[in-house]
Scaffold this motif. Structure first.
Motif, PDB file in Angstrom:
ATOM      1  N   GLN A   1      -4.218   7.285  13.065  1.00  0.00           N
ATOM      2  CA  GLN A   1      -4.896   6.043  12.753  1.00  0.00           C
ATOM      3  C   GLN A   1      -6.191   6.360  12.022  1.00  0.00           C
ATOM      4  OE1 GLN A   1      -3.576   3.173  13.295  1.00  0.00           O
ATOM      5  NE2 GLN A   1      -5.240   1.781  12.791  1.00  0.00           N
ATOM      6  N   GLU A   2      -6.380   5.708  10.893  1.00  0.00           N
ATOM      7  CA  GLU A   2      -7.579   5.938  10.101  1.00  0.00           C
ATOM      8  C   GLU A   2      -8.679   4.984  10.534  1.00  0.00           C
ATOM      9  OE1 GLU A   2      -8.122   8.250   7.083  1.00  0.00           O
ATOM     10  OE2 GLU A   2      -9.852   7.718   8.311  1.00  0.00           O
ATOM     11  N   GLN A   3      -9.900   5.468  10.527  1.00  0.00           N
ATOM     12  CA  GLN A   3     -11.050   4.611  10.802  1.00  0.00           C
ATOM     13  C   GLN A   3     -11.949   4.583   9.582  1.00  0.00           C
ATOM     14  OE1 GLN A   3     -12.911   5.902  14.499  1.00  0.00           O
ATOM     15  NE2 GLN A   3     -11.875   4.248  15.576  1.00  0.00           N
ATOM     16  N   LEU A   4     -12.282   3.377   9.154  1.00  0.00           N
ATOM     17  CA  LEU A   4     -13.187   3.187   8.029  1.00  0.00           C
ATOM     18  C   LEU A   4     -14.453   2.523   8.545  1.00  0.00           C
ATOM     19  CD1 LEU A   4     -10.633   1.745   5.435  1.00  0.00           C
ATOM     20  CD2 LEU A   4     -11.293   4.126   5.793  1.00  0.00           C
ATOM     21  N   THR A 106      -4.268  -7.625  -3.867  1.00  0.00           N
ATOM     22  CA  THR A 106      -3.996  -8.446  -2.688  1.00  0.00           C
ATOM     23  C   THR A 106      -4.398  -7.671  -1.449  1.00  0.00           C
ATOM     24  OG1 THR A 106      -1.750  -7.587  -2.632  1.00  0.00           O
ATOM     25  CG2 THR A 106      -2.089  -9.664  -3.779  1.00  0.00           C
ATOM     26  N   PRO A 107      -4.764  -8.374  -0.349  1.00  0.00           N
ATOM     27  CA  PRO A 107      -5.250  -7.675   0.843  1.00  0.00           C
ATOM     28  C   PRO A 107      -4.149  -7.044   1.686  1.00  0.00           C
ATOM     29  CG  PRO A 107      -5.311 -10.024   1.198  1.00  0.00           C
ATOM     30  CD  PRO A 107      -4.927  -9.830  -0.238  1.00  0.00           C
ATOM     31  N   THR A 108      -3.185  -6.422   1.046  1.00  0.00           N
ATOM     32  CA  THR A 108      -2.096  -5.748   1.753  1.00  0.00           C
ATOM     33  C   THR A 108      -2.419  -4.269   1.858  1.00  0.00           C
ATOM     34  OG1 THR A 108      -0.928  -5.641  -0.357  1.00  0.00           O
ATOM     35  CG2 THR A 108      -0.294  -7.398   1.169  1.00  0.00           C
ATOM     36  N   TYR A 109      -3.475  -3.975   2.585  1.00  0.00           N
ATOM     37  CA  TYR A 109      -3.927  -2.610   2.784  1.00  0.00           C
ATOM     38  C   TYR A 109      -3.625  -2.164   4.205  1.00  0.00           C
ATOM     39  CZ  TYR A 109      -6.178  -2.237  -1.765  1.00  0.00           C
ATOM     40  OH  TYR A 109      -6.401  -2.142  -3.122  1.00  0.00           O
ATOM     41  N   ASP A 110      -3.513  -0.870   4.391  1.00  0.00           N
ATOM     42  CA  ASP A 110      -3.083  -0.332   5.681  1.00  0.00           C
ATOM     43  C   ASP A 110      -4.223  -0.227   6.682  1.00  0.00           C
ATOM     44  OD1 ASP A 110      -1.284   1.547   3.450  1.00  0.00           O
ATOM     45  OD2 ASP A 110      -0.241   0.356   4.982  1.00  0.00           O
ATOM     46  N   TYR A 111      -5.411   0.057   6.200  1.00  0.00           N
ATOM     47  CA  TYR A 111      -6.551   0.253   7.093  1.00  0.00           C
ATOM     48  C   TYR A 111      -7.742  -0.562   6.584  1.00  0.00           C
ATOM     49  CZ  TYR A 111      -3.726   4.280   8.417  1.00  0.00           C
ATOM     50  OH  TYR A 111      -2.702   5.085   8.821  1.00  0.00           O
ATOM     51  N   TRP A 112      -8.505  -1.069   7.556  1.00  0.00           N
ATOM     52  CA  TRP A 112      -9.661  -1.910   7.241  1.00  0.00           C
ATOM     53  C   TRP A 112     -10.873  -1.470   8.059  1.00  0.00           C
ATOM     54  CZ3 TRP A 112      -9.653  -5.827   3.622  1.00  0.00           C
ATOM     55  CH2 TRP A 112      -8.407  -6.169   3.102  1.00  0.00           C
ATOM     56  N   GLY A 113     -12.049  -1.595   7.443  1.00  0.00           N
ATOM     57  CA  GLY A 113     -13.275  -1.402   8.186  1.00  0.00           C
ATOM     58  C   GLY A 113     -13.665  -2.676   8.921  1.00  0.00           C
TER      59      GLY A 113
END
Length: 122
Positions: A1-4, A106-113
């Protein structure tokens, strides 16, 4: 899991500048296409800017073109959004996002801050 983790938001007067930072804790940013989105109260989340995995192919919303610059620093594993000539309509919560694959608007991203508030007063 990525953290931004975003930082750099704040309050400025119209015409001022801010630089937002987005640091990734896991994979290098060269793994992802990285984007900035923003959301004002009562409005949908909208695209601001994005760059490809190589750090090239910068894309900008028409509303910020010529005023905002997206860039990356691989050594710091950080992506920046330099915002100049800020306007009151730029007021919003700004989110950093990362995705596998190509840049999308578009906001179809996998990771969000978690978001950082930017407030521009007239």
């Amino acid at each position: 899991q990525e953290q931004l983790v975003e930082s750099g938001g704040g309050s400025v007067q119209a015409g001022g500048s801010l630089r937002l930072s987005c640091a990734a804790s896991g994979r290098p940013f060269s793994t992802y296409a990285t984007g900035w989105f923003r959301q004002a109260p009562g409005k949908e989340r909208e695209f601001v800017a994005a760059i490809s995995r190589s750090g090239g192919n910068p894309n900008y919303a028409d509303s910020v073109k010529g005023r905002f610059t997206i860039s990356g620093d691989n050594a710091k594993n950080t992506v920046f959004l330099q915002m100049n000539s800020l306007k009151p309509e730029d007021t919003a919560v700004y989110y950093c996002a990362a995705r596998f694959g190509i840049v999308l608007r578009t906001p179809t991203y996998d990771y969000w801050g978690q978001g950082t508030q930017v407030t521009v007063s007239s």
